[in-house]
Design an enzyme around this catalytic site. Structure first.
Site, PDB file in Angstrom:
ATOM      1  N   GLY A 226       0.861  -1.172   0.000  1.00 18.26           N
ATOM      2  CA  GLY A 226       0.000   0.000   0.000  1.00 18.26           C
ATOM      3  C   GLY A 226       0.901   1.227   0.000  1.00 18.26           C
ATOM      4  O   GLY A 226       1.131   1.845   1.037  1.00 18.26           O
TER       5      GLY A 226
ATOM      6  N   ALA B  67       0.131   7.608   0.458  1.00 15.56           N
ATOM      7  CA  ALA B  67       0.803   8.768   1.035  1.00 15.56           C
ATOM      8  C   ALA B  67       1.807   8.357   2.121  1.00 15.56           C
ATOM      9  O   ALA B  67       3.011   8.591   1.987  1.00 15.56           O
ATOM     10  CB  ALA B  67      -0.245   9.725   1.588  1.00 15.56           C
TER      11      ALA B  67
ATOM     12  N   LYS C  73      -4.091   6.843  19.013  1.00 16.97           N
ATOM     13  CA  LYS C  73      -4.238   7.324  17.629  1.00 16.97           C
ATOM     14  C   LYS C  73      -5.711   7.275  17.220  1.00 16.97           C
ATOM     15  O   LYS C  73      -6.216   8.184  16.558  1.00 16.97           O
ATOM     16  CB  LYS C  73      -3.370   6.457  16.697  1.00 16.97           C
TER      17      LYS C  73
ATOM     18  N   ASN D 219      -8.071  10.129  15.677  1.00 18.83           N
ATOM     19  CA  ASN D 219      -8.807   9.976  14.415  1.00 18.83           C
ATOM     20  C   ASN D 219     -10.313  10.206  14.602  1.00 18.83           C
ATOM     21  O   ASN D 219     -10.966  10.813  13.749  1.00 18.83           O
ATOM     22  CB  ASN D 219      -8.569   8.582  13.810  1.00 18.83           C
TER      23      ASN D 219
ATOM     24  N   ASN E 203      -2.997  20.061   7.195  1.00 15.70           N
ATOM     25  CA  ASN E 203      -3.429  18.784   6.575  1.00 15.70           C
ATOM     26  C   ASN E 203      -4.881  18.769   6.165  1.00 15.70           C
ATOM     27  O   ASN E 203      -5.732  19.267   6.907  1.00 15.70           O
ATOM     28  CB  ASN E 203      -3.339  17.657   7.618  1.00 15.70           C
ATOM     29  N   ARG E 204      -5.137  18.124   5.033  1.00 13.83           N
ATOM     30  CA  ARG E 204      -6.509  17.681   4.778  1.00 13.83           C
ATOM     31  C   ARG E 204      -6.509  16.242   5.264  1.00 13.83           C
ATOM     32  O   ARG E 204      -5.786  15.395   4.741  1.00 13.83           O
ATOM     33  CB  ARG E 204      -6.837  17.713   3.290  1.00 13.83           C
TER      34      ARG E 204
ATOM     35  N   GLU F 269     -12.518   5.356   6.040  1.00 12.23           N
ATOM     36  CA  GLU F 269     -12.224   4.386   7.103  1.00 12.23           C
ATOM     37  C   GLU F 269     -13.159   4.574   8.308  1.00 12.23           C
ATOM     38  O   GLU F 269     -12.818   4.178   9.419  1.00 12.23           O
ATOM     39  CB  GLU F 269     -10.773   4.558   7.555  1.00 12.23           C
TER      40      GLU F 269
END
Ligand code: KPL
Length: 316
Positions: A7, A10, A194, A198, A262-263, A277
């Protein structure tokens, strides 16, 4: 040491680019348009403003859409890093099973809960290394990888055990590559921390169509982010995750400030008409909460809204 990146989007691109500066053998696994772009090399825009070109002969490229692995690639890598979206974990785990040598390990640095279990079902828990990262990046339409903030990486065994020689060598390699790794004896905690980030940032920035820093400018959104994060914190603590004494507002502010331009990945997914996700982020908090009898109404609303946007874009 030979490392496969499964994968190479980015974040996978950032890792590939950093490992390209070491003596490691590199295999990049991608598919479709991303694989086509990687045929011409990899371009990385670093957080410091420099542009790095990784030449095509620096890595072996595998387009996973072109059928099964070539026999020479089977069992050829010591480590496979799964860096793809959570919905690609089953497919990438199967490639990891084929590409990693008998004593090799599979590392997940993906967002969300549940990736390690899917990988373990292919390779066994003893070969799974969990992970979490605060490096952030996005990819432009020409495939250029924009590494927006230099963070760190935590990796560790889900049972908290010490690294074996392959894992220790891999940590040294990540260090040499400048990816700021640490071996964690409580990786589940890092994955939950994390996840809390998110839950707080991804859906709200995706729905509102703002960069991460926008949360600090719009108090109404900041309150909702914090509430969603608090629900995730409650579920984590009730699940037995030892988060210690943490001030979640300070933690969220620090991450939002570091990634303000950031986007968020979920916004990038919606803008590109891709599935997000949301199921492994808010969905994971909701289902864990249900198991434990903890209500998670903010996460339910965020999940419903993001699913609604996905459906309006014709996803399943
Ligand atoms: O993980 C991220 C993402 O975009 O998915 C954060 C940390 C929120 C950075 O944007």
């Amino acid at each position: 040491m030979r490392v496969a990146i499964l994968g190479t989007g980015a974040l996978g691109g950032v890792i590939a680019g950093c490992l390209a500066d070491t003596g490691a053998g590199l295999v990049c696994v991608s598919r479709g348009r991303t694989a086509e772009i990687l045929e011409g090399g990899l371009t990385i825009f670093t957080p410091e403003g420099t542009v790095e070109m990784i030449p095509r002969d620096r890595y072996v490229l595998i387009d996973s859409q072109r059928g099964p692995l070539n026999e020479t690639m089977c069992k050829s890598c010591d480590v496979a890093i799964i860096a793809g979206k959570a919905d690609s974990t089953p497919e990438l785990s199967s490639i990891a099973e084929d590409i990693v040598s008998e004593g090799g390990v599979v590392v997940s640095i993906q967002n969300g809960l549940g990736n390690s279990g899917i990988i373990a079902s292919r390779v066994g828990w003893e070969r799974v290394v969990g992970g979490s990262t605060t490096h952030s990046a996005w990819r432009d339409s020409e495939g250029g990888v924009h590494w927006t903030s230099r963070g760190s990486m935590s990796i560790g065994k889900m049972d908290g055990s010490d690294p074996n020689p392959t894992e220790a060598e891999f940590v040294s390699l990540l260090d040499e590559a400048g990816l700021n790794p640490t071996w964690s004896s409580d990786i589940n905690k890092e994955i939950w921390r994390k996840l809390m980030i998110n839950v707080a940032i991804n859906p709200i920035c995706a729905i509102a169509g703002i960069r991460n820093g926008g949360l600090l400018e719009i108090p109404e959104l900041w309150i909702q982010s914090l509430e969603a994060m608090r629900e995730a914190e409650n579920v984590a603590r009730a699940s037995g995750v030892d988060l210690g004494a943490m001030n979640i507002e300070d933690y969220l502010r620090k991450v939002v400030t570091a990634t303000s331009e950031n986007r968020v990945s979920m916004l990038q997914d919606l803008m590109a008409g891709r599935k997000t996700e949301i199921d492994v982020i808010c969905g994971a908090v909701i289902s864990k909460g249900e198991e434990l009898g903890i209500k998670t109404p903010r996460n339910e609303v965020l999940l419903a809204l993001v699913r609604g946007i996905e459906m309006s874009q014709n996803h399943d």
